[in-house]
Design a protein around this motif. Structure first.
Motif, PDB file in Angstrom:
ATOM      1  N   LYS A  13       0.699  -1.362   0.054  1.00 39.69           N
ATOM      2  CA  LYS A  13      -0.036  -0.078  -0.134  1.00 39.69           C
ATOM      3  C   LYS A  13       0.760   1.389  -0.082  1.00 39.69           C
ATOM      4  CE  LYS A  13      -3.295   2.438   2.649  1.00 39.69           C
ATOM      5  NZ  LYS A  13      -4.202   2.264   4.171  1.00 39.69           N
ATOM      6  N   SER A  14       1.815   1.326   0.909  1.00 32.59           N
ATOM      7  CA  SER A  14       2.696   2.454   0.930  1.00 32.59           C
ATOM      8  C   SER A  14       3.369   2.802  -0.301  1.00 32.59           C
ATOM      9  CB  SER A  14       3.450   2.459   2.291  1.00 32.59           C
ATOM     10  OG  SER A  14       4.129   1.312   2.548  1.00 32.59           O
ATOM     11  N   PHE A  15       3.792   1.626  -0.606  1.00 29.65           N
ATOM     12  CA  PHE A  15       4.808   1.500  -1.991  1.00 29.65           C
ATOM     13  C   PHE A  15       3.949   2.116  -3.144  1.00 29.65           C
ATOM     14  CE2 PHE A  15       6.002  -0.274  -6.177  1.00 29.65           C
ATOM     15  CZ  PHE A  15       7.388  -0.038  -6.201  1.00 29.65           C
ATOM     16  N   VAL A  16       2.571   1.742  -3.215  1.00 30.14           N
ATOM     17  CA  VAL A  16       1.652   2.177  -4.280  1.00 30.14           C
ATOM     18  C   VAL A  16       1.537   3.918  -4.085  1.00 30.14           C
ATOM     19  CG1 VAL A  16      -0.408   2.173  -5.513  1.00 30.14           C
ATOM     20  CG2 VAL A  16       0.844   0.103  -5.223  1.00 30.14           C
ATOM     21  N   ASN A  17       1.323   4.269  -2.878  1.00 31.44           N
ATOM     22  CA  ASN A  17       1.138   5.604  -2.697  1.00 31.44           C
ATOM     23  C   ASN A  17       2.294   6.410  -2.862  1.00 31.44           C
ATOM     24  OD1 ASN A  17      -1.559   5.165  -1.827  1.00 31.44           O
ATOM     25  ND2 ASN A  17      -1.293   4.946   0.115  1.00 31.44           N
ATOM     26  N   LEU A  18       3.367   5.992  -2.476  1.00 30.69           N
ATOM     27  CA  LEU A  18       4.516   6.795  -2.803  1.00 30.69           C
ATOM     28  C   LEU A  18       4.794   6.833  -4.280  1.00 30.69           C
ATOM     29  CD1 LEU A  18       7.242   7.999  -1.296  1.00 30.69           C
ATOM     30  CD2 LEU A  18       8.118   5.983  -1.712  1.00 30.69           C
ATOM     31  N   THR A  19       4.914   5.815  -4.852  1.00 36.71           N
ATOM     32  CA  THR A  19       5.464   5.704  -6.370  1.00 36.71           C
ATOM     33  C   THR A  19       4.463   6.541  -7.288  1.00 36.71           C
ATOM     34  OG1 THR A  19       4.377   3.687  -6.638  1.00 36.71           O
ATOM     35  CG2 THR A  19       6.859   3.708  -6.114  1.00 36.71           C
ATOM     36  N   GLU A  20       3.288   6.542  -6.643  1.00 37.42           N
ATOM     37  CA  GLU A  20       2.071   7.313  -7.639  1.00 37.42           C
ATOM     38  C   GLU A  20       2.454   8.710  -7.458  1.00 37.42           C
ATOM     39  OE1 GLU A  20      -1.783   6.444  -6.740  1.00 37.42           O
ATOM     40  OE2 GLU A  20      -1.933   5.028  -8.165  1.00 37.42           O
ATOM     41  N   LYS A  21       3.127   9.168  -6.467  1.00 38.02           N
ATOM     42  CA  LYS A  21       3.339  10.639  -6.301  1.00 38.02           C
ATOM     43  C   LYS A  21       4.575  11.096  -7.112  1.00 38.02           C
ATOM     44  CE  LYS A  21       1.470  11.356  -1.674  1.00 38.02           C
ATOM     45  NZ  LYS A  21       1.860  10.541  -0.491  1.00 38.02           N
ATOM     46  N   ILE A  22       5.570  10.199  -7.014  1.00 39.30           N
ATOM     47  CA  ILE A  22       6.855  10.612  -7.652  1.00 39.30           C
ATOM     48  C   ILE A  22       6.906  10.196  -9.188  1.00 39.30           C
ATOM     49  CG2 ILE A  22       8.326  10.515  -5.624  1.00 39.30           C
ATOM     50  CD1 ILE A  22       9.436   7.750  -6.270  1.00 39.30           C
ATOM     51  N   TYR A  23       6.000   9.450  -9.550  1.00 38.57           N
ATOM     52  CA  TYR A  23       6.288   8.960 -11.014  1.00 38.57           C
ATOM     53  C   TYR A  23       6.188   9.966 -12.038  1.00 38.57           C
ATOM     54  CZ  TYR A  23       4.636   6.850 -15.389  1.00 38.57           C
ATOM     55  OH  TYR A  23       4.225   6.563 -16.685  1.00 38.57           O
ATOM     56  N   PRO A  24       5.274  11.096 -12.026  1.00 38.40           N
ATOM     57  CA  PRO A  24       5.193  12.126 -13.183  1.00 38.40           C
ATOM     58  C   PRO A  24       6.698  12.743 -13.107  1.00 38.40           C
ATOM     59  CG  PRO A  24       3.322  12.419 -11.626  1.00 38.40           C
ATOM     60  CD  PRO A  24       4.278  11.294 -10.937  1.00 38.40           C
ATOM     61  N   PHE A  25       7.328  12.992 -11.974  1.00 39.64           N
ATOM     62  CA  PHE A  25       8.577  13.601 -12.100  1.00 39.64           C
ATOM     63  C   PHE A  25       9.600  12.707 -12.574  1.00 39.64           C
ATOM     64  CE2 PHE A  25       6.452  15.367  -8.074  1.00 39.64           C
ATOM     65  CZ  PHE A  25       6.281  16.520  -8.565  1.00 39.64           C
ATOM     66  N   LEU A  26       9.513  11.766 -12.181  1.00 39.20           N
ATOM     67  CA  LEU A  26      10.686  10.493 -12.828  1.00 39.20           C
ATOM     68  C   LEU A  26      10.533  10.392 -14.366  1.00 39.20           C
ATOM     69  CD1 LEU A  26      10.426   7.447 -10.290  1.00 39.20           C
ATOM     70  CD2 LEU A  26      12.308   9.185 -10.702  1.00 39.20           C
ATOM     71  N   ILE A  27       9.196  10.506 -14.793  1.00 39.69           N
ATOM     72  CA  ILE A  27       9.123  10.146 -16.291  1.00 39.69           C
ATOM     73  C   ILE A  27       9.470  11.328 -17.071  1.00 39.69           C
ATOM     74  CG2 ILE A  27       6.461  10.703 -16.245  1.00 39.69           C
ATOM     75  CD1 ILE A  27       7.646   7.791 -18.336  1.00 39.69           C
ATOM     76  N   ILE A  28       9.028  12.355 -16.469  1.00 40.45           N
ATOM     77  CA  ILE A  28       9.495  13.538 -17.173  1.00 40.45           C
ATOM     78  C   ILE A  28      10.970  14.059 -17.340  1.00 40.45           C
ATOM     79  CG2 ILE A  28       9.229  16.406 -17.459  1.00 40.45           C
ATOM     80  CD1 ILE A  28       6.439  15.765 -16.280  1.00 40.45           C
ATOM     81  N   PHE A  29      11.406  13.685 -16.072  1.00 40.56           N
ATOM     82  CA  PHE A  29      12.924  13.955 -15.996  1.00 40.56           C
ATOM     83  C   PHE A  29      13.719  12.871 -16.710  1.00 40.56           C
ATOM     84  CE2 PHE A  29      17.213  12.939 -13.855  1.00 40.56           C
ATOM     85  CZ  PHE A  29      17.791  14.402 -14.095  1.00 40.56           C
ATOM     86  N   GLY A  30      13.230  11.456 -16.618  1.00 42.15           N
ATOM     87  CA  GLY A  30      14.064  10.574 -17.422  1.00 42.15           C
ATOM     88  C   GLY A  30      13.771  11.057 -18.910  1.00 42.15           C
ATOM     89  N   VAL A  31      12.603  11.084 -19.520  1.00 41.03           N
ATOM     90  CA  VAL A  31      12.414  11.056 -20.957  1.00 41.03           C
ATOM     91  C   VAL A  31      13.139  12.316 -21.425  1.00 41.03           C
ATOM     92  CG1 VAL A  31      10.828  11.554 -22.653  1.00 41.03           C
ATOM     93  CG2 VAL A  31      10.362   9.781 -21.127  1.00 41.03           C
ATOM     94  N   SER A  32      13.116  13.414 -20.673  1.00 37.30           N
ATOM     95  CA  SER A  32      13.726  14.682 -21.236  1.00 37.30           C
ATOM     96  C   SER A  32      15.415  14.531 -21.322  1.00 37.30           C
ATOM     97  CB  SER A  32      13.453  16.014 -20.476  1.00 37.30           C
ATOM     98  OG  SER A  32      13.223  15.781 -19.100  1.00 37.30           O
ATOM     99  N   MET A  33      15.789  13.944 -20.129  1.00 40.09           N
ATOM    100  CA  MET A  33      17.330  13.688 -19.928  1.00 40.09           C
ATOM    101  C   MET A  33      17.681  12.621 -21.403  1.00 40.09           C
ATOM    102  SD  MET A  33      19.098  15.040 -18.009  1.00 40.09           S
ATOM    103  CE  MET A  33      20.423  14.194 -16.697  1.00 40.09           C
ATOM    104  N   LEU A  34      17.032  11.735 -21.516  1.00 39.38           N
ATOM    105  CA  LEU A  34      17.201  10.963 -22.597  1.00 39.38           C
ATOM    106  C   LEU A  34      17.164  11.335 -24.004  1.00 39.38           C
ATOM    107  CD1 LEU A  34      17.684   7.798 -22.489  1.00 39.38           C
ATOM    108  CD2 LEU A  34      15.356   7.220 -23.032  1.00 39.38           C
TER     109      LEU A  34
END
Lengths: 58, 197, 216, 243
Positions: D13-34
């Protein structure tokens, strides 16, 4: 450092004969990664729908 | 004398609860009959008692660390490419072997003891498997549907045997959908609840 | 322990196809491969060892197939668990018996055939020792693969255990070269013996954990 | 103590809650760096003196191979957590990371082969790195197949963890032994990435694409693990409330 290494667009595609290797690798790599994102998204949608249906008040 | 006790046992497979908060104990000279429909978890409960399956929650404690247990489950642990005689040789040491062959005679298997077990009938194989339990001296006997496939005479013999064993101070746990001719506590497994009578 | 070894050897001796099959396959592969290459063109003793390596791999796979499957299916494993509370001894004695009854005879056949193909007579003992050690390693590794998939047959086991066999094959190839060039053989055999001892001590622990999970 | 601590912070539960919050930042940062790293590498980095333009495959190939191994390492850590502390989430993460690992290993192998054609004149070489990567790929598939062959999923989790741990020992052994073997007949004639002698103008974009691909893969892992966690825990109350 940021000088274009090629003269024109054709050069970029052709890359002195190596373009076919370079571009096919990147194309397939990007396609595979993008497809896995799509599949993962689709799976989440599907399982959410399933959970909602099986727990809907009847 | 208490042989073992189970406290608050809960078991679930793939997040589905099979049974919930079961507590019971078995003493020496005591018989526990576990009842329940198909898929109610009778066999699983037996395996939890034996320590093969670990419960999701709860505790099974045997009071003696190396409690001598005889067990017969759905799988009868018989090699069908060996003869009954060879099978018994494989299982028993010399002292128990004499006992075992007495049971071979009592069950009327003498004439087939040198044939391949694969050629024996289901009932005969079941009897052979039962000998594993009958000829061994143990403190606790655990049987999973022992009466299935037995004829009347053999079932009577088994009942008698189990009764004498109980008198000798052996504990007994069995599952069966017909009631055995033994004085037993009954544990009924149902959907998410269980009662002890 | 002695009881288990006795029981396992008795069971194996009664299963004709389990021990005769691998031996026959070893012989057949060793006969068939030279026939499939044009001998006049190639120097056979250059190729011969790779044939032995391949057939060793095949026979080790066939020999270990269903090693634990039968005992799992008919419930003997459960009974052993009640007696021993652990599978270490069961696994250890089973592998020991299989290596003694199938692994070493296979190694003997392999050594015999390489001898027949012009290897010097001094090398016979070396090759026998080498192949027996490789079989000890291979049987341990494939036993692990088999234990993983006792509920689904051996194919899955091969898939998971084959990568584990790769270092053994490489080591075997290296040792064979050392025999051919007559240098550094003792060092490699010492290394293989060491690995063999470690693997045969540790693998049963792992396999026993796997089997425990299966009867759970 | 440790067990209690781990279990508290490793609930699905806490894993899903945490990752849902940070997911947008990760994907935007990751793809733009790529995108940044690849654009730099493909269009601006200078040509390689020896290999010409074909070396530009490096900006996809090297990050893939790095993460092919890192993901396996991550899985091994999870496997240990699962076997020692019975952390359920760890098994879920292994199961969701394995297909990603298989995919990125495949990309690594594929890009390496294509790169080999103009550079070495062959698409395959039996050297240590390539062989061990191929074995890694097979092991990913083996892990997935093994997990799929059980109806009792808890059993599957445990056996999969055992296999993952055995594999993490095996990979370096294979690498070493192939190295040892191939030095016998010929010295390693090809070194895939001479990373020490590489020019900074090529190193920076490479570094950026490694970071970019890393974050993108973490984001992908979050997505796959979320769907898998929902599938496994679909009868739990927190999932119902969450959906």
């Amino acid at each position: 450092m940021f000088n274009l290494a090629f003269d024109n667009f054709n050069d970029i595609l052709y890359m002195q004969g190596h373009g076919i290797y370079v571009w096919s690798v990147y194309l397939i790599g990007i396609l595979m990664i993008a497809t896995s994102f799509l599949i993962a998204n689709k799976r989440i949608k599907a399982i959410q729908k399933k959970i909602k249906i099986s727990n809907a008040p009847s | 004398m208490k042989l073992f006790s189970a406290k608050n046992i809960t078991y679930s497979i793939n997040e589905n609860k099979l049974f919930h908060n079961l507590s019971f104990s078995v003493n020496a000279s005591e018989c526990l009959h576990i009842k329940g429909g198909n898929g109610s978890g009778k066999s699983t409960l037996l395996r939890i008692i034996l320590g093969m399956t670990s419960p999701s929650k709860g505790l099974v404690e045997s009071c003696n660390q190396d409690l001598d247990i005889s067990y017969l489950g759905h799988k009868n642990a018989i090699k069908n490419y060996l003869t009954p005689r060879e099978n018994l040789d494989l299982i028993f040491n010399n002292i128990e072997l004499k006992n075992a062959f007495e049971w071979v005679q009592k069950f009327g298997l003498s004439h087939v003891q040198d044939e391949l077990t694969a050629n024996l009938s289901f009932g005969q194989q079941k009897k052979l498997a039962l000998i594993r339990v009958l000829a061994k001296s143990s403190e606790l006997i655990v049987l999973d549907e022992p009466f299935v496939g037995l004829d009347h005479a053999a079932a009577d013999q088994l009942n008698n045997f189990l009764n004498t064993k109980l008198l000798q101070g052996v504990g007994l746990i069995l599952t069966s959908h017909i009631n055995p001719m033994i004085d037993c506590k009954v544990l009924e497994l149902g959907r998410n609840n269980a009662e002890i009578n | 322990m002695l009881r288990l070894i006795k029981a396992e050897s008795f069971k194996l001796s009664k299963k004709l196809k389990s021990w005769l099959g691998p031996l026959l396959i070893m012989v057949l592969v060793l006969i068939a491969f030279p026939l499939s290459i044009d001998i006049s063109q190639y120097d056979l003793d250059k190729f011969y060892f790779s044939i032995i390596v391949v057939s060793l791999l095949m026979t080790a796979f066939v020999a270990t197939e269903g090693m634990f499957e039968e005992d799992f299916e008919d419930g003997s494993l459960e009974q052993e668990f009640l007696i021993e509370k652990d599978f270490y001894k069961v696994v250890f004695s089973k592998i020991l018996v299989y290596v003694a009854f199938i692994g070493i005879p296979i190694a003997f056949i392999g050594a015999l055939f390489s001898f027949a193909n012009g290897v010097a007579i001094v090398s016979f003992a070396k090759i026998l020792l080498l192949l027996s050690l490789s079989n000890l390693l291979l049987f341990n590794l494939f036993a692990f693969g088999n234990a993983l998939s006792i509920n689904k047959g051996a194919m899955l086991g091969v898939l998971t255990a084959l990568p584990l066999a790769l270092p053994v094959i490489i080591l075997l190839g290296r040792a064979i070269r050392s025999i051919q060039f007559d240098e550094g053989f003792t060092a490699i055999i010492a290394l293989m013996t060491g690995i063999g001892l470690i693997i045969s001590a540790i693998m049963p622990i792992i396999i026993s954990a796997v089997l425990k999970t299966h009867i759970d | 103590m440790i067990t209690a601590f781990i279990h508290k912070f490793s609930s699905p539960k806490s894993f899903v809650n945490l990752t849902e919050k940070i997911y947008p930042f990760l994907i935007i940062f990751g793809v733009s760096m790529l995108i940044f790293g690849w654009a730099w590498g493909l269009f601006f980095a200078p040509q390689d003196a020896v290999q010409g333009n074909s070396y530009r495959i490096i900006f996809l190939h090297v990050p893939s191979v790095i993460f092919a191994e890192l993901i396996y390492f991550f899985m091994a850590v999870c496997a240990l957590m699962h076997l020692v502390w019975r952390v359920k989430l760890a098994a879920y993460l292994i199961k969701s990371a394995a297909p990603i690992g298989a995919m990125i290993t495949f990309i690594g192998l594929f890009s390496g082969s294509i790169w080999g054609i103009p550079t070495w004149g062959t698409w395959w070489q039996w050297d240590a790195r390539i062989t061990s990567t191929l074995i890694l790929f097979i092991m990913y598939l083996g892990i997935l197949t093994l997990h799929g062959s059980f109806s009792n999923l808890e059993k599957a989790d445990r056996l999969m963890s055992i296999l993952v741990i055995i594999g993490v020992i095996n990979i370096p052994i294979i690498k070493k032994s192939v190295d040892w073997w191939s030095t016998l007949h010929q010295p390693a004639s090809i070194s895939v990435s001479g990373s020490s002698s590489i020019d900074p103008s090529m190193l920076y974009p490479l570094f950026i694409s490694v970071i970019g691909l890393g974050f993108t893969l973490i984001a992908l892992g979050i997505l796959t693990s979320r769907s898998y966690i929902f599938t496994r825990e679909k009868n739990k109350r927190w999932v119902l409330e969450h959906v």
